[in-house]
Design a protein around this motif. Structure first.
Motif, PDB file in Angstrom:
ATOM      1  N   SER A  12      22.144  41.331   6.133  1.00 15.73           N
ATOM      2  CA  SER A  12      21.211  40.052   6.744  1.00 15.73           C
ATOM      3  C   SER A  12      22.289  39.012   6.969  1.00 15.73           C
ATOM      4  CB  SER A  12      20.168  39.896   5.665  1.00 15.73           C
ATOM      5  OG  SER A  12      19.459  40.887   5.608  1.00 15.73           O
ATOM      6  N   SER A  13      23.336  38.671   6.197  1.00 14.26           N
ATOM      7  CA  SER A  13      24.086  37.521   6.512  1.00 14.26           C
ATOM      8  C   SER A  13      24.777  37.810   7.785  1.00 14.26           C
ATOM      9  CB  SER A  13      24.979  37.120   5.404  1.00 14.26           C
ATOM     10  OG  SER A  13      25.858  38.306   5.108  1.00 14.26           O
ATOM     11  N   GLN A  14      25.294  39.034   8.025  1.00 16.97           N
ATOM     12  CA  GLN A  14      26.045  39.381   9.150  1.00 16.97           C
ATOM     13  C   GLN A  14      25.304  39.108  10.432  1.00 16.97           C
ATOM     14  OE1 GLN A  14      27.558  43.591   8.461  1.00 16.97           O
ATOM     15  NE2 GLN A  14      29.077  42.669   7.244  1.00 16.97           N
TER      16      GLN A  14
ATOM     17  N   ALA B  37      18.646  24.250  10.077  1.00 16.31           N
ATOM     18  CA  ALA B  37      18.960  25.593   9.422  1.00 16.31           C
ATOM     19  C   ALA B  37      19.289  25.487   7.906  1.00 16.31           C
ATOM     20  CB  ALA B  37      19.805  26.442  10.074  1.00 16.31           C
ATOM     21  N   PHE B  38      19.792  24.159   7.609  1.00 13.22           N
ATOM     22  CA  PHE B  38      20.381  23.825   6.222  1.00 13.22           C
ATOM     23  C   PHE B  38      18.986  23.619   5.530  1.00 13.22           C
ATOM     24  CE2 PHE B  38      24.356  23.418   8.782  1.00 13.22           C
ATOM     25  CZ  PHE B  38      25.022  24.542   7.909  1.00 13.22           C
ATOM     26  N   VAL B  39      17.929  22.954   6.221  1.00  9.33           N
ATOM     27  CA  VAL B  39      16.809  22.560   5.251  1.00  9.33           C
ATOM     28  C   VAL B  39      15.856  23.617   5.238  1.00  9.33           C
ATOM     29  CG1 VAL B  39      15.359  20.901   5.203  1.00  9.33           C
ATOM     30  CG2 VAL B  39      17.315  20.319   6.406  1.00  9.33           C
ATOM     31  N   THR B  40      15.880  24.352   4.065  1.00  7.89           N
ATOM     32  CA  THR B  40      15.221  25.441   3.841  1.00  7.89           C
ATOM     33  C   THR B  40      14.345  25.511   2.507  1.00  7.89           C
ATOM     34  OG1 THR B  40      17.000  26.509   2.936  1.00  7.89           O
ATOM     35  CG2 THR B  40      16.608  26.963   4.969  1.00  7.89           C
ATOM     36  N   ASP B  41      14.269  24.148   1.788  1.00  4.17           N
ATOM     37  CA  ASP B  41      13.501  24.286   0.683  1.00  4.17           C
ATOM     38  C   ASP B  41      12.241  23.578   0.972  1.00  4.17           C
ATOM     39  OD1 ASP B  41      13.771  21.011  -0.101  1.00  4.17           O
ATOM     40  OD2 ASP B  41      15.489  21.654   1.035  1.00  4.17           O
ATOM     41  N   ASP B  42      10.896  23.788   0.163  1.00  4.34           N
ATOM     42  CA  ASP B  42       9.843  23.473   0.371  1.00  4.34           C
ATOM     43  C   ASP B  42       9.586  21.906   0.392  1.00  4.34           C
ATOM     44  OD1 ASP B  42       9.029  25.939   1.053  1.00  4.34           O
ATOM     45  OD2 ASP B  42       8.280  26.544  -1.028  1.00  4.34           O
TER      46      ASP B  42
ATOM     47  N   ALA C 238      13.094  38.571  13.393  1.00  6.06           N
ATOM     48  CA  ALA C 238      12.852  38.444  12.173  1.00  6.06           C
ATOM     49  C   ALA C 238      12.605  39.818  11.170  1.00  6.06           C
ATOM     50  CB  ALA C 238      11.449  37.289  12.218  1.00  6.06           C
ATOM     51  N   GLU C 239      12.577  40.803  11.872  1.00  5.52           N
ATOM     52  CA  GLU C 239      12.123  41.880  11.329  1.00  5.52           C
ATOM     53  C   GLU C 239      10.965  41.794  10.339  1.00  5.52           C
ATOM     54  OE1 GLU C 239      15.871  42.964   9.057  1.00  5.52           O
ATOM     55  OE2 GLU C 239      16.930  43.300  10.908  1.00  5.52           O
TER      56      GLU C 239
ATOM     57  N   PHE D 299       6.974  33.381   7.215  1.00  2.83           N
ATOM     58  CA  PHE D 299       8.008  34.335   6.601  1.00  2.83           C
ATOM     59  C   PHE D 299       8.693  33.955   5.308  1.00  2.83           C
ATOM     60  CE2 PHE D 299       8.076  33.926  11.342  1.00  2.83           C
ATOM     61  CZ  PHE D 299       7.653  35.299  11.716  1.00  2.83           C
ATOM     62  N   PRO D 300       9.140  34.942   4.537  1.00  2.00           N
ATOM     63  CA  PRO D 300       9.531  34.778   3.156  1.00  2.00           C
ATOM     64  C   PRO D 300      11.068  34.634   3.152  1.00  2.00           C
ATOM     65  CG  PRO D 300       9.137  37.207   3.604  1.00  2.00           C
ATOM     66  CD  PRO D 300       8.600  36.404   5.001  1.00  2.00           C
ATOM     67  N   GLY D 301      11.606  34.070   2.233  1.00  4.03           N
ATOM     68  CA  GLY D 301      13.059  33.714   2.107  1.00  4.03           C
ATOM     69  C   GLY D 301      13.335  32.847   2.761  1.00  4.03           C
ATOM     70  N   ARG D 302      14.812  32.765   3.102  1.00  5.11           N
ATOM     71  CA  ARG D 302      15.398  31.633   3.924  1.00  5.11           C
ATOM     72  C   ARG D 302      15.958  31.903   5.066  1.00  5.11           C
ATOM     73  NH1 ARG D 302      17.173  27.304   0.494  1.00  5.11           N
ATOM     74  NH2 ARG D 302      16.781  27.458  -1.528  1.00  5.11           N
ATOM     75  N   LEU D 303      16.299  33.206   5.336  1.00  8.77           N
ATOM     76  CA  LEU D 303      17.193  33.630   6.691  1.00  8.77           C
ATOM     77  C   LEU D 303      15.834  34.475   7.538  1.00  8.77           C
ATOM     78  CD1 LEU D 303      20.273  35.584   5.257  1.00  8.77           C
ATOM     79  CD2 LEU D 303      20.024  33.521   6.268  1.00  8.77           C
ATOM     80  N   GLN D 304      14.795  34.975   6.895  1.00 10.78           N
ATOM     81  CA  GLN D 304      13.960  35.329   8.168  1.00 10.78           C
ATOM     82  C   GLN D 304      13.197  34.352   8.833  1.00 10.78           C
ATOM     83  OE1 GLN D 304      10.874  37.953   6.028  1.00 10.78           O
ATOM     84  NE2 GLN D 304      10.361  38.846   7.973  1.00 10.78           N
ATOM     85  N   PRO D 305      12.862  33.436   8.093  1.00 10.76           N
ATOM     86  CA  PRO D 305      12.425  32.166   9.077  1.00 10.76           C
ATOM     87  C   PRO D 305      13.232  31.709  10.048  1.00 10.76           C
ATOM     88  CG  PRO D 305      11.554  31.726   6.716  1.00 10.76           C
ATOM     89  CD  PRO D 305      12.768  32.811   6.831  1.00 10.76           C
ATOM     90  N   LEU D 306      14.433  31.633   9.533  1.00 12.31           N
ATOM     91  CA  LEU D 306      15.485  31.356  10.611  1.00 12.31           C
ATOM     92  C   LEU D 306      15.730  32.338  11.796  1.00 12.31           C
ATOM     93  CD1 LEU D 306      18.342  29.936   8.429  1.00 12.31           C
ATOM     94  CD2 LEU D 306      16.537  28.790   9.539  1.00 12.31           C
ATOM     95  N   ARG D 307      15.626  33.738  11.559  1.00 15.65           N
ATOM     96  CA  ARG D 307      15.903  34.554  12.496  1.00 15.65           C
ATOM     97  C   ARG D 307      14.668  34.691  13.222  1.00 15.65           C
ATOM     98  NH1 ARG D 307      17.836  38.032   8.012  1.00 15.65           N
ATOM     99  NH2 ARG D 307      15.988  39.066   8.078  1.00 15.65           N
TER     100      ARG D 307
END
Length: 464
Positions: free
Chosen positions: A2-4, A68-73, A336-337, A426-434
């Protein structure tokens, strides 16, 4: 893995930024940001093209990378959910606003029909274009939406409804809000092809006809007319969600600009998405048709009537915007898969388009209001016999740069609102960004094109 994918996605965005930057630099030439005009009374304001290049798509792309660095509720919640209650306004204020709205409508119709024939000397023309469509609209998204109180057609409909025994009908569900989409496109087309800003009589007739249709619609359908059919009310309602002051059940509250858009709980339906997209397109189109570039385009199609070209421009441009936005939503589903449908994604992120339209409106009309404010005040003191020489403010060169900044700020706020809303789905931190990758690319392209329009010399203007 996912990080890639995330790294590859960020690289694609940066590559797109680089391509856009090179293209803008290659196309760089002296330009002028238009301040709008009323019968050719204003001239273009020179603006440095380096600001177009530096503050274009690159700024929007960097904004996404920073967000993208701001991912906390907690941080996102501070933007979207925190507010300060202001309490209820005095009832007399609401009554005063209703009186002002009705008086303004009668003034526009009366002076349009029987006042001075010169546009800049006619208070009705100045009220509509300078005081209402430019100034009042700015107030709506910069401060607070008071249109439900000012709306003269709502007031007249309520008064007539109390005198006439009518039974309100419901608008069929299959019709939805599509009439407002058609109405908005039609209004802008009429504005472009008819001399409404130069002919007080024509403006008065159009306003009178619009008033008759709207009041009749209110008598038949009640408030549903303003919720689903009347394009003016729907425009102000959307812009009002951008304002820092919001109406609540307990009165008014203050929050961050755009927070109400981030808090919209449900995804918009297709007809509501279409209206937001139409608002975005007509705001851009309204600026495009006043440029020398569009005038030259009309000259190349001389055998074809200009009204037909403008009609095709309104419709085709809207369809292109609508299709591109939906395609971006479909791609967002893939990046976002997610199992969330593309239609839901399109409806969920549609509120984020509103700041873009507002930013462009502010850029397009800020010089218009500043330049013609002295004319409005002067004519208001003696509307039947205005002075021969009506003052118009000569704008400094820095206003041109300010116009470009407003376009960029609208796009930056749109990125932040979309970023905030993505974490609600979207859950998590990467899926919302994608999920944001396709929308960021589209936003960057639109930013560049919007700045190009704003930086074009206008018909009757001067290039820097």
């Amino acid at each position: 893995m996912s990080s890639q994918r995330t790294v590859r996605g960020l690289r694609r965005i940066l590559t797109a930024l680089a391509v856009l930057a090179v293209g803008l630099v290659a196309a760089a030439q002296p330009a002028a940001a238009h301040a709008g005009s009323l019968g050719g009374s204003l001239r273009s304001v020179p603006a440095p093209f380096w600001l177009v290049v530096v503050s274009g798509g690159g700024v929007v792309g960097v904004s996404f990378l920073v967000s993208a660095f701001v991912t906390d509720d907690e941080t996102l919640g501070a933007f979207a959910r925190r507010s300060i209650a202001l309490g209820r306004p005095v009832k007399l204020v609401g009554l005063a606003l209703r009186v002002v709205g009705v008086a303004g409508l009668f003034t526009v119709i009366g002076l349009g029909l029987f006042g001075p024939s010169t546009a800049i000397a006619n208070l009705g023309v100045l009220i509509v274009w300078v005081g209402w469509w430019a100034g009042f609209t700015m107030l709506t998204y910069l401060v607070v939406d008071v249109w439900p109180l000012v709306n003269p057609w709502r007031t007249l409909g309520a008064v007539l409804g109390s005198l006439v025994d009518t039974r309100s009908r419901s608008i069929p569900e299959r019709v939805g809000s599509w009439p407002s989409v058609v109405g908005l496109l039609a209004l802008v087309w009429i504005e472009v092809v008819s001399p409404l800003s130069a002919n007080p009589r024509a403006l008065a007739i159009v306003v009178l006809g619009y008033s008759v249709v709207t009041v009749a619609g209110v008598l038949v359908f009640g408030d549903e007319w303003f919720e689903h059919v009347d394009p003016v009310s729907r425009v102000f309602r959307l812009y009002g969600l951008l304002a820092p002051i919001q109406r609540t059940d307990d009165g008014f509250s203050v929050s961050f600009p755009g927070a109400a858009l981030a808090r919209v709980e449900a995804a918009m339906d297709t007809d509501d998405i279409a209206f937001v997209v139409a608002l975005l397109w007509v705001t851009t189109y309204d600026g495009l048709v006043s440029t020398v570039a569009w005038d030259g385009f009309l000259d190349t199609l001389t055998p074809v009537p200009s009204w037909m070209v403008n009609l095709l421009g309104v419709v085709v441009g809207f369809l292109v915007f609508f299709v591109v936005y939906h395609r971006a939503a479909a791609f967002a589903r893939e990046t976002a898969e997610t199992y969330v449908t593309g239609d839901f994604i399109a409806g969920w992120f549609a509120p984020a388009l509103v700041p873009i339209a507002a930013g462009y409106h502010l850029a397009h009309f800020v010089g218009f209001v500043l330049g013609l404010a002295p004319a409005l005040l002067t004519v208001a003191f003696d509307p039947l016999s205005p002075p021969a020489n009506i003052p118009v403010l000569a704008l400094p060169e820095w206003v041109g740069s300010l116009q470009l900044v407003f376009v960029v700020l609208g796009h930056l706020l749109a990125v932040w609102i979309a970023h905030t809303r993505s974490f609600d789905v979207f859950p998590g931190r990467l899926q919302p960004l994608r999920s944001q990758y396709p929308f960021v690319v589209v936003t960057i392209c639109y930013t560049a094109s919007s700045l190009w329009v704003v930086a074009q010399p206008t018909v009757g203007g001067v290039a820097g």
